[in-house]
Structure formats: C-alpha cells, structure tokens
Design a protein around this motif. Structure first.
Motif, PDB file in Angstrom:
ATOM      1  N   TRP A   1      13.917  -9.790  -7.975  1.00  0.00           N
ATOM      2  CA  TRP A   1      13.169  -9.591  -9.210  1.00  0.00           C
ATOM      3  C   TRP A   1      14.065  -9.878 -10.411  1.00  0.00           C
ATOM      4  CZ3 TRP A   1       8.169  -7.027  -8.663  1.00  0.00           C
ATOM      5  CH2 TRP A   1       7.869  -6.684  -7.334  1.00  0.00           C
ATOM      6  N   VAL A   2      13.627 -10.798 -11.269  1.00  0.00           N
ATOM      7  CA  VAL A   2      14.425 -11.119 -12.451  1.00  0.00           C
ATOM      8  C   VAL A   2      13.540 -11.138 -13.692  1.00  0.00           C
ATOM      9  CG1 VAL A   2      16.107 -12.480 -11.147  1.00  0.00           C
ATOM     10  CG2 VAL A   2      14.138 -13.616 -12.190  1.00  0.00           C
TER      11      VAL A   2
ATOM     12  N   ALA B   1       6.368  -5.251 -22.929  1.00  0.00           N
ATOM     13  CA  ALA B   1       6.934  -3.938 -22.629  1.00  0.00           C
ATOM     14  C   ALA B   1       6.087  -3.224 -21.587  1.00  0.00           C
ATOM     15  CB  ALA B   1       7.027  -3.111 -23.904  1.00  0.00           C
ATOM     16  N   GLN B   2       4.784  -3.366 -21.705  1.00  0.00           N
ATOM     17  CA  GLN B   2       3.877  -2.771 -20.721  1.00  0.00           C
ATOM     18  C   GLN B   2       4.068  -3.420 -19.355  1.00  0.00           C
ATOM     19  OE1 GLN B   2       0.027  -3.361 -22.496  1.00  0.00           O
ATOM     20  NE2 GLN B   2       0.581  -2.296 -24.371  1.00  0.00           N
TER      21      GLN B   2
ATOM     22  N   THR C   1      15.371  -3.558  -7.791  1.00  0.00           N
ATOM     23  CA  THR C   1      15.419  -3.397  -9.243  1.00  0.00           C
ATOM     24  C   THR C   1      15.297  -4.772  -9.892  1.00  0.00           C
ATOM     25  OG1 THR C   1      17.838  -3.527  -9.228  1.00  0.00           O
ATOM     26  CG2 THR C   1      16.849  -1.321  -9.140  1.00  0.00           C
ATOM     27  N   ILE C   2      15.038  -4.786 -11.186  1.00  0.00           N
ATOM     28  CA  ILE C   2      14.851  -6.042 -11.911  1.00  0.00           C
ATOM     29  C   ILE C   2      16.137  -6.416 -12.637  1.00  0.00           C
ATOM     30  CG2 ILE C   2      13.514  -7.222 -13.693  1.00  0.00           C
ATOM     31  CD1 ILE C   2      11.229  -5.292 -13.115  1.00  0.00           C
ATOM     32  N   LYS C   3      16.596  -7.628 -12.408  1.00  0.00           N
ATOM     33  CA  LYS C   3      17.822  -8.111 -13.034  1.00  0.00           C
ATOM     34  C   LYS C   3      17.496  -8.952 -14.261  1.00  0.00           C
ATOM     35  CE  LYS C   3      21.963 -10.906 -12.114  1.00  0.00           C
ATOM     36  NZ  LYS C   3      22.696 -11.698 -11.114  1.00  0.00           N
TER      37      LYS C   3
ATOM     38  N   LYS D   1       8.648  -2.791 -12.951  1.00  0.00           N
ATOM     39  CA  LYS D   1       9.673  -1.848 -12.516  1.00  0.00           C
ATOM     40  C   LYS D   1       9.116  -0.925 -11.435  1.00  0.00           C
ATOM     41  CE  LYS D   1      12.860   1.708 -14.220  1.00  0.00           C
ATOM     42  NZ  LYS D   1      13.325   2.453 -15.420  1.00  0.00           N
ATOM     43  N   THR D   2       7.873  -0.489 -11.634  1.00  0.00           N
ATOM     44  CA  THR D   2       7.224   0.373 -10.654  1.00  0.00           C
ATOM     45  C   THR D   2       6.957  -0.371  -9.351  1.00  0.00           C
ATOM     46  OG1 THR D   2       6.155   1.617 -12.441  1.00  0.00           O
ATOM     47  CG2 THR D   2       5.216   1.852 -10.234  1.00  0.00           C
ATOM     48  N   LEU D   3       6.492  -1.620  -9.460  1.00  0.00           N
ATOM     49  CA  LEU D   3       6.220  -2.420  -8.273  1.00  0.00           C
ATOM     50  C   LEU D   3       7.503  -2.719  -7.501  1.00  0.00           C
ATOM     51  CD1 LEU D   3       3.611  -4.991  -9.672  1.00  0.00           C
ATOM     52  CD2 LEU D   3       3.176  -3.136  -8.059  1.00  0.00           C
ATOM     53  N   ALA D   4       8.562  -3.079  -8.221  1.00  0.00           N
ATOM     54  CA  ALA D   4       9.834  -3.417  -7.568  1.00  0.00           C
ATOM     55  C   ALA D   4      10.370  -2.248  -6.762  1.00  0.00           C
ATOM     56  CB  ALA D   4      10.857  -3.850  -8.620  1.00  0.00           C
ATOM     57  N   ALA D   5      10.160  -1.044  -7.269  1.00  0.00           N
ATOM     58  CA  ALA D   5      10.668   0.151  -6.591  1.00  0.00           C
ATOM     59  C   ALA D   5      10.017   0.363  -5.230  1.00  0.00           C
ATOM     60  CB  ALA D   5      10.450   1.378  -7.470  1.00  0.00           C
TER      61      ALA D   5
END
Length: 256
Positions: free
Chosen positions: A60-61, A39-40, A3-5, A46-50
């Motif tokens: 991921w930050v 935002a895009q 996930t992104i922090k 978010k999709t890549l991090a998953a």
C-alpha cells in the motif's frame, strides 16, 4: 497488518515497485493535501490496509499527485482521490472519487485473485461477466443518474477552497482562456485545485447544467461559481484583493 507507505520521490517510487514480487497487489493512492475527500479516503485505506497481513500479498502506497506529477501522468490522474490497483506492472483497475464501497470492493476482488492464473477485470468495483455467462445491465434511471451526477459535482466544486475547471491542466492548458486564467491565478499566488474537463465528458457536460454556465474555464470559490475569465478580470478590477484570502503569500498565513 499492512500499513500505507508515503512515497516522497520518484526514485523511491521506482525502488519500491522494483522490490515487489510479481504476485503482489500494489494499491496506489493518489492524493492532494488541499482536497478534503483525500483525507477521508486516507482514513478508509488505512482501515482497509489493517485487515491485510504484511506478508507481501499486498503493498500500500500513497502519492502526492502534484509533487510527483510524472508518476501521476503515467496513470492519467486528472482528479483526486484516485486509486490504482496494479500487479506485476499491469494496471488491473482504477477508481476515481471517494466512494469507500467501490474502493473496498475493488481491493477485495483483486486481493482474492492473487493466486489465480489470470486477473478478473472489474468496472467500478463490480466483476465483469465470466466466460459463458451473459450479464444484462438494468436500464438506467435518468433521474437517479442525474441526481448522482449532481451530488458528485457538488462535492467536486468544493474539493478545494478555489477550484478551477479547465480544458487541460495548469501545466498544459488546451485553450487560450484556460491559459490566461491559470496565469492570472499564478501571478497572485492563489492556491487552487483543478479538474481537467477534457478527461471526463460526464463532468464536462453535467457541470454546464449544474452551474447554469455554458462555457469553460469556470472558477469556483468556497463552493460558489464566480465565473469565467472575463468575470474574474472584472472582479479583480473592482477589488484587487479579491483572491487575498486564498493566496499562499497572505500575511500571517504559511504556505501549505
């Protein structure tokens, strides 16, 4: 899955970096809340991090480029979205802009290299030539290059409702006209985005033709060129409320 922090303070940033293994690929996303492309990009990341397990191989930050300006300056962030890939304190690659393809390619390239003995330098998401292998770039098509540049500029002038293209940054303008226009916007509490044209000569030269306006600074409102310092002064003389719709102190509208 990873996930992104969101990093909120410089202390939190330093602590996070210090906690990482030397082999961890750190994915740093610089953003600004007013920029729609950010935002895009946040959705893309978010999709890549998953797709990556939370096993320490990647971290991921997300960083607000304006709130943590000292961190931004460390990485020479002059426009958003801006992605930096780093491992063991070394910047491997940076990607400016909102190209999901370039971002994905860059992350995949360096994530795969986390067990290697070295890093593979990349440019715009494409691996560089390996030792002993010559890569010959195709001759660029001037018409296509111009079309792509104008598309980028079209997105850039609409990155915020009010966009200022200046020499330098609002905190350190590099010419008197830029300094005066920044002061004028601040006096009226105008919420605006900016682009340092000294940091990107392609934008600096291309925007003159795109806008049919040869000088800087340039102020754009809702994707339309208003003009330079003299034009803005004239607009305000004719209409003191010219910027009212974009002021963070506008009655009934809370500051973002």
């Amino acid at each position: 899955m990873s996930t992104i922090k969101e990093i909120a303070t410089e202390d939190e940033w330093r602590s996070h970096v210090a906690s990482l293994s030397p082999s961890t690929l750190l994915v740093i996303s610089f953003h600004a809340p007013w920029a729609a492309p950010c935002a895009q990009m946040a959705t893309v990341l978010k999709t890549l991090a998953a797709d990556y397990p939370a096993n320490g191989d990647t971290s991921w930050v997300s960083i607000n480029a304006e709130e943590l300006s000292d961190v931004s300056e460390t990485y020479d962030v002059t426009a958003v979205p801006y992605l930096v890939l780093q491992r063991d304190g070394q910047v491997l690659e940076s990607v400016s802009g909102s190209s999901a393809v370039k971002v994905r390619t860059a992350i995949e390239t360096h994530a795969k290299n986390n067990t290697g003995t070295g890093t593979t330098a990349t440019t715009n998401g494409a691996p560089s030539a390996s030792a002993g292998v010559e890569v010959v770039d195709a001759e660029p098509d001037p018409a296509k290059a111009k079309e792509e540049l104008f598309k980028r500029l079209g997105d850039l002038v609409k990155a915020a409702p009010v966009m200022l293209f200046i020499k330098g940054t609002p905190s350190a303008p590099q010419c008197g006209f830029s300094r005066q226009l920044v002061a004028l916007l601040r006096e009226r509490s105008v919420k605006y985005g900016f682009f340092n044209i000294l940091a990107d000569d392609e934008v600096r030269q291309g925007l003159k033709e795109f806008a049919d306006w040869p000088t800087y600074p340039q102020l754009w409102v809702e994707g339309e060129l208003v003009g330079g310092l003299d034009i803005i002064k004239d607009e305000l003389e004719n209409d003191p409320n010219f910027f009212k719709a974009h002021s963070v102190t506008k009655e009934g509208v809370a500051a973002a």
